[in-house]
Design an enzyme around this catalytic site. Structure first.
Site, short mmCIF file in Angstrom:
data_model
loop_
_atom_site.label_atom_id
_atom_site.label_comp_id
_atom_site.label_asym_id
_atom_site.label_seq_id
_atom_site.Cartn_x
_atom_site.Cartn_y
_atom_site.Cartn_z
N CYS A 249 65.55 30.70 30.21
CA CYS A 249 65.25 29.46 30.61
C CYS A 249 63.75 29.06 30.05
CB CYS A 249 65.23 29.45 32.21
SG CYS A 249 65.13 27.97 33.26
N ASP B 268 75.97 26.59 20.25
CA ASP B 268 76.70 26.06 19.71
C ASP B 268 78.53 26.14 20.21
OD1 ASP B 268 74.04 24.79 19.42
OD2 ASP B 268 73.99 24.71 16.85
#
Length: 369
Positions: free
Chosen positions: A101, A204
């Protein structure tokens, strides 16, 4: 790929996303295809102290197996206590540790993607979690490092493997990149070469063919899907088909998308127990579902302000059900995109990599997740 007693086929994992991967969204995605569907990240301290919000966040549907829970913590003892609680109370079948994170409120306390820089502390957290978990598999999700000058992923991957992690997942960006630029798939390939345990790639993957290409180009054992499934739970059906060698891909017309939107909103209402709360929570998904479709701004805005199922249904009925899927948006980023920036870190965090001290205030329970 195995996760303890569970077979992971296809080797696909839904990434925990704050405010997104609740019971309703996980069910919607799981109905599209098999895989591992992880709940939102929760704080170890909040879990141990039985924060009501946290206990709500780790709820699972009766049909969910395996039940996958992601923990974020900075203190090895608190992490171990949280894991023991999960084991003793049968709260989950799989524990994922978050070291990826990049959010400032997390990294500022030394957590998330900041933590692997402290290699001894990182190793202790993983080792104590694995020891406390017993037969429950523990996995690790991380980023490449803090920034390009402070890369940690190879060393951290080896440390996680040595500590007993079942697999390691890499979001191939640094914390400083946040969600900008392109994921460095070469880093996933390097990590796969370095480790014996399975390596999963993240970053991606907007279409099923991206997942196939990542696995082919990097040799990784599986993929983690985050933003690519926002407004597109059928991506998991595409992934299942692609990994089974089938060529079909879901290109739903707007009427079919509207049906999924209705179901998503109803599942949220069912989970939250209050109609207005469920519909309001659904609002954030409207733009993702309608991305690329010929829907006027006023209608979009009205949906994003709906407060009842009846109101939402009336608005959905105004959509052109026969509008074809906008293929021009395939392969485009979804969800958060932002600019790179300096990572918020505790004072002096970069000075000594072997310092095992937990930053002051790092484990203060101030939120559920």
């Amino acid at each position: 790929m195995r996760l303890g007693p569970f077979s992971v086929d296809p080797p696909v994992v839904l990434a925990p996303m704050a405010g997104i991967t609740n019971v309703a969204f996980r069910r919607l995605c799981r109905e599209q295809g098999a895989g591992i569907y992880v709940c939102e990240m929760v704080m170890t301290r909040a879990l141990v102290e039985r924060n009501p919000k946290t206990l709500r966040m780790i709820a699972f549907g009766a049909e969910e197996r395996p039940r996958s829970l992601q923990l974020y913590g900075v203190d090895p003892q608190t992490t171990a206590a949280a894991v023991r609680m999960i084991v003793d109370e049968d709260l989950a079948d799989h524990i994922d540790l978050n070291f990826g994170c990049p959010v400032p409120r997390v990294t500022r306390k030394g957590g998330g993607s900041a933590l692997p820089w402290k290699r001894r502390l990182f190793g202790r957290i993983v080792a104590e979690a694995v020891a406390a978990a017993g037969d429950i598999p523990v996995t690790v999700k991380m980023r490449k490092g803090i920034d390009d000058d402070h890369l940690t992923y190879l060393e951290a991957g080896l440390a996680a493997q040595d500590a007993g992690a079942t697999w390691v997942a890499l979001h191939a960006r640094t914390a400083a990149q946040r969600y900008s630029g392109s994921a460095d798939w070469d880093a996933i390939a390097a990590l796969k070469q370095a480790l014996d345990v399975p390596v999963l790639g993240n970053g991606d993957i907007w279409e099923a063919d991206d997942a196939l290409r990542m696995m082919r180009d990097t040799g990784c054992d599986g993929v983690v899907i985050g933003r690519g499934c926002l407004g597109r739970p059928w991506l998991f059906a595409d992934l299942a088909a692609a990994m089974a060698g089938r060529s079909e891909r879901a290109l739903p017309r707007l009427g079919e998308v509207a049906a999924v939107m209705r179901r998503h909103a109803r599942l949220l209402v069912e989970w939250m127990g209050v109609e207005a709360d469920g519909v309001v929570d659904f609002r954030k998904h409207v733009a993702w579902y309608l991305k690329g479709f010929p829907v006027g701004s006023e209608l979009r805005r009205s949906m994003a302000m709906a407060s009842s199922l009846t109101e939402l249904d009336d608005l959905l009925d105004k959509l052109d059900a026969d509008a074809p899927y906008p293929t021009a948006i395939l392969g485009q980023p979804r969800g958060r995109t932002n600019s790179p920036g300096k990572v918020a870190l505790p004072e002096g965090w970069l000075a000594d990599r072997d310092d095992e001290a937990v930053p002051e205030g790092a484990e203060i329970e101030d939120s559920g997740g």
